[in-house]
Write a protein that holds these residues in place. Sequence first.
Motif, short mmCIF file in Angstrom:
data_model
loop_
_atom_site.label_atom_id
_atom_site.label_comp_id
_atom_site.label_asym_id
_atom_site.label_seq_id
_atom_site.Cartn_x
_atom_site.Cartn_y
_atom_site.Cartn_z
N CYS A 322 77.43 -7.34 27.16
CA CYS A 322 78.50 -7.12 26.19
C CYS A 322 79.69 -8.01 26.53
O CYS A 322 79.98 -8.25 27.71
CB CYS A 322 78.95 -5.66 26.20
SG CYS A 322 77.73 -4.52 25.56
N PHE A 349 76.47 -0.99 17.40
CA PHE A 349 77.77 -0.52 17.90
C PHE A 349 78.05 0.83 17.23
O PHE A 349 78.60 0.89 16.13
CB PHE A 349 78.89 -1.51 17.56
CG PHE A 349 78.89 -2.74 18.41
CD1 PHE A 349 79.13 -2.67 19.76
CD2 PHE A 349 78.66 -3.99 17.83
CE1 PHE A 349 79.14 -3.82 20.54
CE2 PHE A 349 78.67 -5.13 18.61
CZ PHE A 349 78.91 -5.06 19.97
N CYS A 378 77.65 -0.76 23.30
CA CYS A 378 76.53 -1.34 22.55
C CYS A 378 75.26 -0.64 23.01
O CYS A 378 74.93 -0.66 24.20
CB CYS A 378 76.43 -2.85 22.79
SG CYS A 378 74.94 -3.60 22.07
#
Length: 689
Positions: A322, A349, A378
Amino acid sequence: MIKHDGLSGLVCLIIFGFTLPGSQGQLVVSAVGPSRVDTTAGSNLTLVVSFSGAPDPAVTWFKGPLPVITWIIGSNSPPDVAPEYEEVLRLQPNGSLGFVHVPLNYGDDYSVEMTKSGLGTASVNFTLRVFESFQNVTVTVWPDLIIEGSEQFLLKYSMLRGVLEHQLWFFNGRLITPEDGSRYSVRPGSMAVREPHRNDTGRYTVSLSNPFSSVTLHQNVTILYGPDEPRIQINPLQDFYISGDSLTLSCQADGSPQPLVEWKFAGETLTDSHAGVLNLSRVLTSQGGVYTCELRNQMTGVRQLKSVELLIYERPSGSPQCSVLSNNNRSLRYECRWSGGTPPARLSFPDFGEGDTLENLTLTVNASGEMDGKTVTCQAQHPAGNNECNVTARSPQNFLPTVRTNVDPEGQIVVSIGCLSRAEPPAVVSWFHGGEPVSDGNLISDDTTRLDIRHYNVSVLLFQNYTCSCRNPLGGRSKMVHLQEPSISDFSLFPHKDGTIVTLTWEVPPTSIVTGFDIQMSGPRLVVADGTDRRAKGAVEEFRTILRKPGSARSADVFHLNPKSTYRFRVLPRALMAEGQPSKPDRAGPSAGLSGPAVAGIAAGIPCGILFLLLLCGLICSAIYWTKTKMRQTRYPVTTPQMQIPHNVLPGPPKSPPDYNRLRTTSSVLSVAPPSFVPPPPVRVATTV
């Protein structure tokens, strides 16, 4: 009753004595002995009878319904014997029937009738059973292959000779009785088991017997069955497997005999399986698919098939990554990646309610105060396992600028000011000098986090103000840097145990310009191994430079000190030729062995020690005075003669002192009556020289 020829004559004489003429009355015939007689083939025996009530009756013996011999007792003519029985049957004078080497087929029911005119007829019945001992008895099973669910199988026994009286059948030692149901059918010479199943496998026993012989025989019977429904086991058992895993496939089924097992994959037989076990090591995704297990009973030819599907996946490499980036320093761009894998991972997300794409996910969000410090997750979903990564966007945090000083090859002082603030996405750094932006790009590093200032004269660099500003879409921070002259912020000295080495450490203020340090010392010369010294010219009390250190140094070791001498050390900072303020000196050596508090403690302890000694002397004197005063007190009676104490132990037991009460002077002589004297207990006195 079985009788041999010698005994039968004696019995006949006895019976004849009781049947002499002259006895009158009703004719009575009876058996002498049991009416049921068992014998073995080839033996001699007699069926003995007796009669009374009439002389010389007519006698007829029957074998079953047929007469075999007739005679009138006492007649001079011989008995009339059927021709086929002449070799065996003999009629005794009293009417008893004898057998000579009785054959096996002579076993039957026998009866005798005696008749006398005017007195009627009398009879008695016998049963004769003739047996042979068992010889060469065998048991067989039919058919040879007994398959579960067939109609029946048969157990039969046969023998060379022998006459059976009883037969008993057993299964695994348990007697088979009519209560066991209709599945068992016992007949002479055989036993049938209907609709056999696998539980009928075991040991069957037949026990044969007659009064003169017995035999027991065993026969093992195996019921062929199976293979049953195959059982597939996977170890370890998982919903799917990852490329590189190892696993074992095992296929088994009940059957008799044990079924043969083969594994097949993609239409081919896998030859590396053994006893139904297939080992798959470090599997690849290409090995995923349907595996079929085939079991076959090699005796009956029955087959069974069962299949299992293996799912083999390729896990994405590493972990999800991420990040958050600045989009024109106005908005935030969140990115999530997890590449590779079969099948590809799905990313999303959840905090924004968007996403669900494969392998790579990018999402742009407007920058706002709510996003500062917010952790965004995520989520990555893959059959091999779900994973996630987090990223937190932050505005630039408080930071402390760093100052580093060097000298370039041209001899210029290079002051590097670093501004790095913890921020996500990384902050963009801008530089200002005196409120004006620094426009010279050669002074700013490629990542804009460092500003390099160069000059030959340190005095030009001093007291300059520089400002760095760190900014990202969520905000910014600024810090001003004021350059200072060379200086020391902290100085410490650490002597080693042997006193020949000391370690000096120091620090400098964060914004001080320093290119090097002079290690200075005052005191005796430093003695080295070759006998020379390092003392500079001048008085011992003066500081002189003994070492030089670069601007990056923060410690120095000084060797070859005299443990009995005292030294003083300090550090002098420099910026090329410009000197700063030296550090506060520190001492090493014997004179530096006691600290200020230790000296103060010693000074305070001396008076206390003297006072303690005075008190101790006073106590001793008081004890002596008290002892002397105690000894001067008057004792009764007073004796003038002095006793001389020998220097050795007195021999024998101790003697009691004299009775001083008898020696007292009368009361008219003394003004006051003395107290009575109580002698002390005897004491052995000894003196050691």
